[in-house]
Design a protein around this motif. Structure first.
Motif, PDB file in Angstrom:
ATOM      1  N   SER A 149      -5.382  28.478  17.962  1.00 18.76           N
ATOM      2  CA  SER A 149      -5.602  28.084  16.568  1.00 18.76           C
ATOM      3  C   SER A 149      -4.582  28.706  15.630  1.00 18.76           C
ATOM      4  O   SER A 149      -4.453  28.287  14.480  1.00 18.76           O
ATOM      5  N   ALA A 150      -3.854  29.711  16.118  1.00 20.60           N
ATOM      6  CA  ALA A 150      -2.769  30.281  15.320  1.00 20.60           C
ATOM      7  C   ALA A 150      -1.631  29.291  15.158  1.00 20.60           C
ATOM      8  O   ALA A 150      -0.872  29.342  14.180  1.00 20.60           O
ATOM      9  N   LEU A 151      -1.487  28.381  16.127  1.00 20.06           N
ATOM     10  CA  LEU A 151      -0.413  27.391  16.115  1.00 20.06           C
ATOM     11  C   LEU A 151      -0.923  26.005  15.741  1.00 20.06           C
ATOM     12  O   LEU A 151      -0.242  25.250  15.057  1.00 20.06           O
ATOM     13  N   ASN A 152      -2.106  25.660  16.220  1.00 23.89           N
ATOM     14  CA  ASN A 152      -2.769  24.396  15.864  1.00 23.89           C
ATOM     15  C   ASN A 152      -3.839  24.699  14.822  1.00 23.89           C
ATOM     16  O   ASN A 152      -5.002  24.912  15.170  1.00 23.89           O
ATOM     17  N   THR A 153      -3.479  24.756  13.568  1.00 23.52           N
ATOM     18  CA  THR A 153      -4.435  25.156  12.536  1.00 23.52           C
ATOM     19  C   THR A 153      -5.627  24.204  12.529  1.00 23.52           C
ATOM     20  O   THR A 153      -5.471  22.996  12.292  1.00 23.52           O
ATOM     21  N   PRO A 154      -6.835  24.710  12.781  1.00 23.87           N
ATOM     22  CA  PRO A 154      -8.002  23.831  12.858  1.00 23.87           C
ATOM     23  C   PRO A 154      -8.630  23.613  11.486  1.00 23.87           C
ATOM     24  O   PRO A 154      -9.021  24.564  10.816  1.00 23.87           O
ATOM     25  N   LYS A 155      -8.733  22.371  11.061  1.00 24.78           N
ATOM     26  CA  LYS A 155      -9.316  22.117   9.745  1.00 24.78           C
ATOM     27  C   LYS A 155     -10.787  22.475   9.697  1.00 24.78           C
ATOM     28  O   LYS A 155     -11.327  22.785   8.636  1.00 24.78           O
ATOM     29  N   GLU A 156     -11.449  22.457  10.873  1.00 22.59           N
ATOM     30  CA  GLU A 156     -12.874  22.804  10.898  1.00 22.59           C
ATOM     31  C   GLU A 156     -13.090  24.319  10.889  1.00 22.59           C
ATOM     32  O   GLU A 156     -14.211  24.789  10.701  1.00 22.59           O
ATOM     33  N   MET A 157     -12.011  25.097  11.116  1.00 28.87           N
ATOM     34  CA  MET A 157     -12.095  26.564  11.081  1.00 28.87           C
ATOM     35  C   MET A 157     -10.827  27.111  10.431  1.00 28.87           C
ATOM     36  O   MET A 157     -10.127  27.934  11.003  1.00 28.87           O
ATOM     37  N   LEU A 158     -10.551  26.642   9.222  1.00 27.50           N
ATOM     38  CA  LEU A 158      -9.296  26.987   8.565  1.00 27.50           C
ATOM     39  C   LEU A 158      -9.179  28.487   8.325  1.00 27.50           C
ATOM     40  O   LEU A 158      -8.107  29.079   8.534  1.00 27.50           O
ATOM     41  N   ASP A 159     -10.270  29.112   7.895  1.00 26.36           N
ATOM     42  CA  ASP A 159     -10.221  30.550   7.620  1.00 26.36           C
ATOM     43  C   ASP A 159      -9.978  31.344   8.898  1.00 26.36           C
ATOM     44  O   ASP A 159      -9.248  32.333   8.906  1.00 26.36           O
ATOM     45  N   TYR A 160     -10.559  30.915  10.000  1.00 26.33           N
ATOM     46  CA  TYR A 160     -10.325  31.543  11.298  1.00 26.33           C
ATOM     47  C   TYR A 160      -8.871  31.359  11.729  1.00 26.33           C
ATOM     48  O   TYR A 160      -8.203  32.323  12.144  1.00 26.33           O
ATOM     49  N   GLY A 161      -8.359  30.142  11.631  1.00 27.77           N
ATOM     50  CA  GLY A 161      -6.976  29.881  12.005  1.00 27.77           C
ATOM     51  C   GLY A 161      -6.000  30.741  11.230  1.00 27.77           C
ATOM     52  O   GLY A 161      -4.996  31.227  11.780  1.00 27.77           O
TER      53      GLY A 161
END
Length: 270
Positions: A149-161
């Motif tokens: 998720s550091a590279l594929n920013t997840p819109k469902e977990m934006l703060d986590y990414g």
């Protein structure tokens, strides 16, 4: 490949379950003296008992500390004044149904800040203390457990990414700061993994929808990680194997790297 870490002291944060627990076991199996960490004494004590039972003769200790706070990090350091290996694994994710801009805009400040303190600042605080001591000794290993998720920013977990990308910046910068010292700093990027947090989420989805956990897992992959090449979740042991390697003597020429164990989710080659 035989990884021999006898005589090394290893800290694994957030290691009462999931990837952290598998990493603690892997390092102990390689001969390291391992310090297990969790937020509650009960969880820490249970993990220590179970690892000792599974690996008789292993040197396992445990410290309960909330590493999302400066006070918790200081309390931890006071009990472990020296280490050769630091696996910055502790972290969490807030898995939501957020997808559109209205939902993302509604993520409150406390979620952004809370995830940043736990996922990022915990590793910053411990690295700030232990890295100079590793440099003085001429040997050390620091690993940040990031995410695809550091590279594929997840819109469902934006703060986590955001926190996982921040870990890549921190790990690379620290690696450059200790260049040529015998100390390495790397990040490991798991993909969807059968860890406690994601595992519980999948179990809830399976129960809610009246399907098996395998079916729920496949549904998650098809909807959110369709580029997976292994077409399944990774196991915690598979991720831990990469972390243990990065902590070994054999990984002496690997530093400043983002080591992907993501099942091929990330499509670009770099």
């Amino acid at each position: 490949m035989i990884v021999d870490l006898k005589g090394r002291t290893a800290i694994v944060t957030g290691s009462t379950a999931g990837i952290g627990r598998a990493t603690a076991e892997g390092l102990a199996r390689a001969g390291a003296s391992v310090v297990v960490n969790g937020r509650t004494q009960e969880r820490v004590d249970q993990a220590v008992r179970e690892i000792r039972a599974a690996l008789p003769g292993s040197d396992i200790s445990g410290i309960a500390a909330d590493l999302s706070t400066a006070e918790g990090a200081s309390a931890f350091i006071a009990q472990v004044p020296d280490a050769d290996i630091l696996a910055n694994n502790v972290g969490t994710a807030l898995i939501r149904d957020y997808s559109g801009i209205a939902d993302i805009a509604a993520i409150p400040d406390e979620d952004w800040i809370g995830l940043f303190h736990l996922n990022v600042m915990s590793g910053v605080r411990l690295s700030r203390y232990y890295l100079p001591r590793m440099v003085d000794k001429g040997w050390g290993r620091v690993v940040f457990v990031s995410s695809e998720s550091a590279l594929n920013t997840p819109k469902e977990m934006l703060d986590y990414g955001m926190t996982k990308t921040a870990q890549l910046a921190v790990s690379r910068g620290l690696a450059e700061a200790v260049a040529g010292t015998g100390v390495t700093v790397n990040a490991v990027l798991p993909g969807p993994t059968r860890s406690e947090i994601l595992g519980n989420f999948i179990a809830e989805q399976a129960e809610t929808n009246g399907i098996t956990q395998d079916e729920a897992e496949q549904g998650f992959l098809q909807a959110l990680r369709p580029t997976t090449l292994i077409k399944r979740f990774s196991t915690t042991d598979e991720v831990a194997n990469m972390i243990v390697y990065a902590c070994s003597d054999q990984a002496s020429a690997t530093s400043g790297a983002a080591l992907r164990v993501d099942g091929g989710v990330v499509r670009f080659v770099a």
